[in-house]
Design an enzyme around this catalytic site. Structure first.
Site, mmCIF file in Angstrom:
data_model
loop_
_atom_site.group_PDB
_atom_site.id
_atom_site.type_symbol
_atom_site.label_atom_id
_atom_site.label_comp_id
_atom_site.label_asym_id
_atom_site.label_seq_id
_atom_site.Cartn_x
_atom_site.Cartn_y
_atom_site.Cartn_z
ATOM 1 N N TRP A 135 73.313 15.581 16.645
ATOM 2 C CA TRP A 135 72.472 14.964 17.682
ATOM 3 C C TRP A 135 72.325 13.457 17.536
ATOM 4 O O TRP A 135 71.742 12.804 18.393
ATOM 5 C CB TRP A 135 71.071 15.586 17.620
ATOM 6 C CG TRP A 135 70.416 15.380 16.283
ATOM 7 C CD1 TRP A 135 70.548 16.169 15.187
ATOM 8 C CD2 TRP A 135 69.576 14.290 15.881
ATOM 9 N NE1 TRP A 135 69.837 15.643 14.132
ATOM 10 C CE2 TRP A 135 69.228 14.495 14.531
ATOM 11 C CE3 TRP A 135 69.066 13.172 16.549
ATOM 12 C CZ2 TRP A 135 68.415 13.619 13.818
ATOM 13 C CZ3 TRP A 135 68.248 12.292 15.844
ATOM 14 C CH2 TRP A 135 67.927 12.526 14.488
ATOM 15 N N LYS A 164 67.972 8.781 28.283
ATOM 16 C CA LYS A 164 68.163 7.956 27.080
ATOM 17 C C LYS A 164 68.938 6.695 27.465
ATOM 18 O O LYS A 164 70.013 6.777 28.048
ATOM 19 C CB LYS A 164 68.972 8.736 26.041
ATOM 20 C CG LYS A 164 69.340 7.933 24.799
ATOM 21 C CD LYS A 164 68.184 7.721 23.855
ATOM 22 C CE LYS A 164 68.603 6.866 22.654
ATOM 23 N NZ LYS A 164 67.503 6.715 21.673
ATOM 24 N N ASP A 210 61.331 16.710 22.688
ATOM 25 C CA ASP A 210 61.455 17.394 21.385
ATOM 26 C C ASP A 210 60.263 18.255 20.991
ATOM 27 O O ASP A 210 60.415 19.126 20.128
ATOM 28 C CB ASP A 210 61.650 16.405 20.224
ATOM 29 C CG ASP A 210 63.080 15.947 20.104
ATOM 30 O OD1 ASP A 210 63.941 16.528 20.780
ATOM 31 O OD2 ASP A 210 63.326 15.010 19.339
ATOM 32 N N ASN A 247 70.240 14.021 24.202
ATOM 33 C CA ASN A 247 71.299 14.815 23.589
ATOM 34 C C ASN A 247 72.637 14.541 24.276
ATOM 35 O O ASN A 247 72.734 13.647 25.115
ATOM 36 C CB ASN A 247 70.936 16.306 23.580
ATOM 37 C CG ASN A 247 71.644 17.015 22.448
ATOM 38 O OD1 ASN A 247 72.791 17.433 22.564
ATOM 39 N ND2 ASN A 247 70.968 17.126 21.299
ATOM 40 N N GLU A 282 70.658 2.394 22.674
ATOM 41 C CA GLU A 282 69.502 2.451 21.772
ATOM 42 C C GLU A 282 69.788 3.574 20.772
ATOM 43 O O GLU A 282 70.140 4.685 21.166
ATOM 44 C CB GLU A 282 68.217 2.693 22.568
ATOM 45 C CG GLU A 282 67.875 1.518 23.474
ATOM 46 C CD GLU A 282 66.548 1.682 24.226
ATOM 47 O OE1 GLU A 282 65.807 2.635 23.946
ATOM 48 O OE2 GLU A 282 66.278 0.844 25.098
ATOM 49 N N TRP A 323 61.034 4.173 28.480
ATOM 50 C CA TRP A 323 60.373 4.936 27.408
ATOM 51 C C TRP A 323 59.095 4.216 26.994
ATOM 52 O O TRP A 323 59.144 3.073 26.532
ATOM 53 C CB TRP A 323 61.297 5.082 26.208
ATOM 54 C CG TRP A 323 62.412 6.056 26.433
ATOM 55 C CD1 TRP A 323 63.435 5.951 27.339
ATOM 56 C CD2 TRP A 323 62.623 7.300 25.750
ATOM 57 N NE1 TRP A 323 64.263 7.046 27.251
ATOM 58 C CE2 TRP A 323 63.797 7.885 26.282
ATOM 59 C CE3 TRP A 323 61.941 7.965 24.727
ATOM 60 C CZ2 TRP A 323 64.286 9.111 25.825
ATOM 61 C CZ3 TRP A 323 62.435 9.180 24.270
ATOM 62 C CH2 TRP A 323 63.589 9.744 24.827
ATOM 63 N N SER A 373 57.055 4.469 24.326
ATOM 64 C CA SER A 373 57.088 5.157 23.033
ATOM 65 C C SER A 373 55.960 4.782 22.083
ATOM 66 O O SER A 373 55.939 5.250 20.940
ATOM 67 C CB SER A 373 58.426 4.880 22.325
ATOM 68 O OG SER A 373 59.486 5.239 23.164
ATOM 69 N N TRP A 405 69.848 24.005 21.616
ATOM 70 C CA TRP A 405 68.692 24.232 20.744
ATOM 71 C C TRP A 405 67.915 25.475 21.205
ATOM 72 O O TRP A 405 67.787 26.449 20.468
ATOM 73 C CB TRP A 405 67.814 22.969 20.777
ATOM 74 C CG TRP A 405 66.667 22.905 19.808
ATOM 75 C CD1 TRP A 405 66.173 23.917 19.044
ATOM 76 C CD2 TRP A 405 65.874 21.757 19.505
ATOM 77 N NE1 TRP A 405 65.107 23.459 18.289
ATOM 78 C CE2 TRP A 405 64.911 22.139 18.556
ATOM 79 C CE3 TRP A 405 65.875 20.441 19.951
ATOM 80 C CZ2 TRP A 405 63.961 21.236 18.046
ATOM 81 C CZ3 TRP A 405 64.927 19.555 19.439
ATOM 82 C CH2 TRP A 405 63.981 19.953 18.493
ATOM 83 N N ASP A 460 58.143 14.051 16.374
ATOM 84 C CA ASP A 460 59.431 14.277 15.692
ATOM 85 C C ASP A 460 59.188 14.895 14.312
ATOM 86 O O ASP A 460 59.766 14.467 13.306
ATOM 87 C CB ASP A 460 60.196 12.949 15.587
ATOM 88 C CG ASP A 460 61.697 13.149 15.382
ATOM 89 O OD1 ASP A 460 62.179 14.269 15.631
ATOM 90 O OD2 ASP A 460 62.371 12.200 14.964
#
Ligand code: BGC
Length: 446
Positions: free
Chosen positions: A308, A336, A165, A248, A340, A78, A80, A212, A118
């Site tokens: 979630w 994922k 997301d 998820n 974490e 990731w 990020s 979702w 987010d």
């Protein structure tokens, strides 16, 4: 990072009725075939603590599973924030070293630093704000160097997941903050896609998950949103496909889906790939998927599909395979990095998003997919694990975790392991902690 539940897609300005040139947004060929997902040594290092915890309790079985994951299981890296761009250099070096050993790796990267990221849940709000020149900063300080590094490494293959997301929020979030972010975020993602065009870079745009966006009312709007973003990327832009279930907890294929999925055409992620795939194909868009199974909720873990955050109980899911039993799915893999945190929510004691949550990691190990236990029992095998020739990537201990390996020796279950519940045949006492009913099917030593 957040994976919200939204049955009704309220907002959406679709790409519009005006005729658009057919998008040739397709990259040919499954890039995962014949390759293995690169192991991330940074993630493996975090798992040292988990392994030590098992060893200190004399639980060699679970310690071996951790070792197997550390050495053999590929996970996405990731990126990020801007600081973490340096991990791309490390990943490239790792990939080159793997090639030297005769392996054929593909590097999995998550491009995740959108301005006003987010926007709905906020647990993973990022470093760029649209109100503070975030769109330009995203392009200049993050996407440009990201793209430059990948483009220079033409000897390495990359799979890049684009902005988890974001699309989910664009389609369903009703807050003013998210609505205002939608236009600039479309531009930002379009820009990222346009800068990452190269034959050794395989792009997968994130489409949240079946719980979702998989409801019938959301499928068309989601495909329209994809189309709008790809148009921003330019008519020559290509993506290979879409990533679903990132961070998820949905199973890949579930023969007995929970009642909260009733009425949805996307009761598991394989079905989501089919239902959204159909809506995408109708619009001339690509329809291939990769699916995150880094973590999978155990039966009964969630009362609602929308849960979630650090869902418990859960286990590490099916590791990397291209043997997906669904022509719409390129690969099932771990995006994922389990352990974490999702944020300060869900299982007790959860730290902020991204921070290490070792008790959670231990639980994932104890409930891990059988392939992990098998790999560990076989001494870790040699080289990268080849996909197990199963036609049905199964979920950890589904439907009832009767062979749960959480018993750390002796006759009682160890901390975090299952100790009861309907259909459970294993130990019902705890060597550490006390046995607590999480739900009808799952009691856990806590
Ligand atoms: C966090 C990131 C982290 C990622 C993977 C996200 O929820 O916000 O910081 O890198 O999860 O664990």
């Amino acid at each position: 990072m957040r994976a919200s539940f939204a049955v009704f897609a309220a907002l959406l300005a679709a790409a519009g009725a005006s005729p658009v040139p057919e998008l040739e947004a397709r990259q040919s060929g499954n890039p995962f075939i014949g390759r293995s997902l690169l192991v991330n040594p940074g993630y493996s290092k975090k798992l040292d603590q988990t392994r030590q915890a098992f060893l200190s309790r004399g639980d060699q079985t679970n310690a071996n599973k951790v070792k197997y994951i550390q050495e053999k299981i590929g996970t996405f890296w990731w990126i990020s924030n801007v600081f973490l761009l340096r991990d791309i250099d490390a990943a490239i070096e790792e990939a080159r070293a793997a090639k030297q050993r005769g392996e054929n790796p593909i590097v999995g990267l998550v491009l995740y630093n959108l301005p006003d990221r987010d926007c709905s849940a906020g647990e993973s709000a990022g470093e760029f704000k649209l109100s503070q020149n975030g769109l330009n900063r995203y392009k200049q300080e993050y996407v440009n160097p990201f793209a430059q590094k990948l483009k220079a490494a033409t000897d390495v293959q990359f799979a890049v997941i684009v902005e988890p997301d974001a699309l989910g929020n664009m389609v369903t979030s009703t807050s003013a903050f998210c609505r205002n972010a939608r236009g600039p975020q479309q531009e930002a993602i379009g820009y990222a896609i346009s800068q990452l065009q190269a034959s050794h870079i395989h792009l997968y745009l994130d489409v949240a998950n079946g719980g979702w966006l998989g409801w019938r009312d959301n499928l068309g709007p989601t495909a329209d949103e994809v189309k709008a973003i790809l148009q921003k990327a330019g008519s020559n832009a290509r993506v290979r496909g879409f990533a679903s279930n990132v961070s998820n907890y949905n199973p890949y294929q579930d023969s007995n889906p929970p009642s909260y999925t009733n009425g949805s055409p996307s009761a598991d992620e394989s079905r989501y790939a089919n239902s959204l795939g159909e809506a995408l194909r109708q619009r001339g868009l690509p329809s291939q998927f990769i699916i995150d199974q880094g973590r999978v909720a155990l039966p009964g873990a969630r009362r609602e599909w929308g849960e979630w955050c650090n869902v418990s109980p859960a286990g590490f899911g099916q590791p990397f395979t291209t043997n997906t039993n669904n022509p719409n799915v390129d690969a099932v893999l771990w995006v994922k990095p389990g352990g974490e945190s999702d944020g300060q929510c869900g299982m007790a004691g959860a730290p902020q998003a991204g921070a290490w949550f070792d008790s959670y990691a231990q639980m994932l190990v104890q409930n891990a997919h059988r392939e992990i236990a098998n790999g560990a029992n076989n001494g870790g095998g040699g080289g990268n694990p080849q996909p197990t020739p199963t036609t049905q990537p199964s979920q950890p201990s589904q439907p009832t975790p009767t062979s749960n390996p959480g018993n750390g020796g002796g006759n009682c279950a160890s901390m975090w392991a299952q100790c009861g519940g309907q259909g459970w045949n294993g130990p019902t006492c705890c060597s550490q902690g006390t046995c607590q009913a999480i739900n009808q099917w799952y009691h856990q030593c806590l």
